[in-house]
Design a protein around this motif. Sequence first.
Motif, short mmCIF file in Angstrom:
data_model
loop_
_atom_site.label_atom_id
_atom_site.label_comp_id
_atom_site.label_asym_id
_atom_site.label_seq_id
_atom_site.Cartn_x
_atom_site.Cartn_y
_atom_site.Cartn_z
N GLN A 79 0.81 -1.08 -0.34
CA GLN A 79 -0.20 -0.30 -0.26
C GLN A 79 0.81 0.93 0.08
OE1 GLN A 79 -2.61 0.02 3.31
NE2 GLN A 79 -4.08 -1.59 1.77
N GLN A 80 2.39 1.07 0.67
CA GLN A 80 3.01 2.44 0.46
C GLN A 80 3.59 2.32 -1.03
OE1 GLN A 80 6.39 1.68 3.99
NE2 GLN A 80 7.04 3.60 3.33
N GLY A 81 4.19 1.45 -1.56
CA GLY A 81 4.71 1.61 -3.21
C GLY A 81 3.67 2.01 -3.38
N LYS A 82 2.26 1.55 -3.47
CA LYS A 82 1.37 2.32 -4.57
C LYS A 82 0.64 3.69 -4.64
CE LYS A 82 -2.51 1.31 -7.26
NZ LYS A 82 -1.60 1.95 -8.36
N LYS A 83 0.66 4.18 -2.31
CA LYS A 83 0.96 5.00 -2.96
C LYS A 83 1.55 6.38 -3.40
CE LYS A 83 -0.18 8.46 1.55
NZ LYS A 83 0.03 8.82 2.56
N LEU A 84 3.38 6.02 -2.65
CA LEU A 84 3.78 6.90 -4.11
C LEU A 84 4.34 6.84 -4.93
CD1 LEU A 84 6.70 7.91 -3.16
CD2 LEU A 84 7.84 5.67 -3.18
N VAL A 85 3.28 5.87 -6.39
CA VAL A 85 4.19 5.31 -7.07
C VAL A 85 2.56 6.49 -7.55
CG1 VAL A 85 3.15 4.05 -9.32
CG2 VAL A 85 4.61 3.18 -7.63
N ASP A 86 1.56 6.37 -6.91
CA ASP A 86 0.22 7.56 -7.70
C ASP A 86 0.49 8.70 -7.25
OD1 ASP A 86 -1.89 4.96 -8.03
OD2 ASP A 86 -2.77 4.69 -6.24
N GLY A 87 0.95 9.45 -6.25
CA GLY A 87 1.16 10.72 -6.03
C GLY A 87 2.95 10.92 -6.65
N ILE A 88 3.82 10.20 -7.68
CA ILE A 88 4.19 10.23 -9.02
C ILE A 88 3.21 10.70 -9.99
CG2 ILE A 88 6.16 10.07 -9.78
CD1 ILE A 88 7.83 9.11 -7.57
N HIS A 89 2.94 9.34 -10.68
CA HIS A 89 1.67 9.54 -11.29
C HIS A 89 -0.19 10.95 -11.53
CE1 HIS A 89 2.78 6.05 -13.45
NE2 HIS A 89 2.29 5.50 -12.53
N GLU A 90 0.26 11.64 -9.95
CA GLU A 90 -0.62 12.38 -9.93
C GLU A 90 0.07 14.12 -9.96
OE1 GLU A 90 -3.30 15.32 -9.41
OE2 GLU A 90 -3.90 13.02 -9.93
N THR A 91 1.76 13.76 -9.76
CA THR A 91 1.96 15.28 -9.79
C THR A 91 2.19 15.01 -11.57
OG1 THR A 91 3.28 15.07 -7.60
CG2 THR A 91 4.18 16.32 -9.34
N ARG A 92 2.93 13.79 -11.96
CA ARG A 92 2.69 14.29 -13.98
C ARG A 92 1.64 14.64 -14.48
NH1 ARG A 92 5.60 8.16 -15.34
NH2 ARG A 92 7.07 8.30 -14.60
N ARG A 93 0.57 14.17 -14.13
CA ARG A 93 -0.86 14.69 -14.73
C ARG A 93 -1.04 16.26 -13.93
NH1 ARG A 93 -2.24 9.06 -13.31
NH2 ARG A 93 -3.10 9.98 -11.45
N ARG A 94 -0.67 16.71 -13.25
CA ARG A 94 -0.64 18.28 -13.13
C ARG A 94 -0.13 18.62 -14.37
NH1 ARG A 94 -0.57 16.32 -7.37
NH2 ARG A 94 1.33 17.23 -7.03
N ASN A 95 1.67 18.21 -13.74
CA ASN A 95 2.26 19.24 -14.81
C ASN A 95 1.94 19.22 -16.34
OD1 ASN A 95 5.33 19.87 -13.23
ND2 ASN A 95 3.79 18.55 -12.44
N VAL A 96 1.16 17.76 -16.59
CA VAL A 96 0.81 17.96 -17.65
C VAL A 96 -0.38 18.86 -18.68
CG1 VAL A 96 -0.22 16.76 -19.49
CG2 VAL A 96 1.73 15.38 -18.66
N ALA A 97 -1.10 18.98 -17.03
CA ALA A 97 -1.99 19.69 -17.44
C ALA A 97 -1.47 21.31 -17.11
CB ALA A 97 -3.20 19.58 -15.91
N GLU A 98 -0.56 21.89 -16.35
CA GLU A 98 -0.09 22.97 -16.42
C GLU A 98 0.32 23.35 -18.00
OE1 GLU A 98 3.72 25.17 -14.04
OE2 GLU A 98 1.88 24.05 -13.00
N ALA A 99 1.24 22.59 -18.27
CA ALA A 99 1.48 22.67 -19.60
C ALA A 99 0.74 23.46 -21.06
CB ALA A 99 2.58 21.41 -20.30
#
Length: 155
Positions: free
Chosen positions: A107-127
């Motif tokens: 669960q901790q690993g999944k939370k970490l990966v999900d957080g990085i994916h969410e950050t990527r999506r936010r950066n794409v949306a910003e771009a």
Amino acid sequence: MAGDPAPDEVIERALVRIRRDQQARHLQRRAVQGDPAAASAVNAARFRYLDALDGAPNGLPISEVADAIGVDRPRASRLTTELVGDGLVERDTMPGDSRYALIRLTQQGKKLVDGIHETRRRNVAEALTEFTTQEAQTFAALLERFVDAWPRNPA
């Protein structure tokens, strides 16, 4: 227009810029800001490992993880040991053959990966903020088509 660079040149330079940003791990760092444990867990090889497991809810054997992230099996085994120690993955025996292990995200690993994916999506949306909805949809379709056409077999 005469003198303008060819599309392949423009795209190649853009890919280099993206790759340099990824190598600098800007997105991973943004995703784990304020979480020292997560920050120490994320380097390029470790994130590729965790990301490879993200699409495999039942887990993967170490050999498949190694292939997915482009490392040899001994390196994948060392990464597995590190990530198990950090509580980000767990090792379980493969049904029907206890000699082989399946590796899964915790669960901790999944939370970490999900957080990085969410950050990527936010950066794409910003771009994409200066793009119209139609431009963004067209870009997404063309980029997916481009990635699907990318040569993957060595010549």
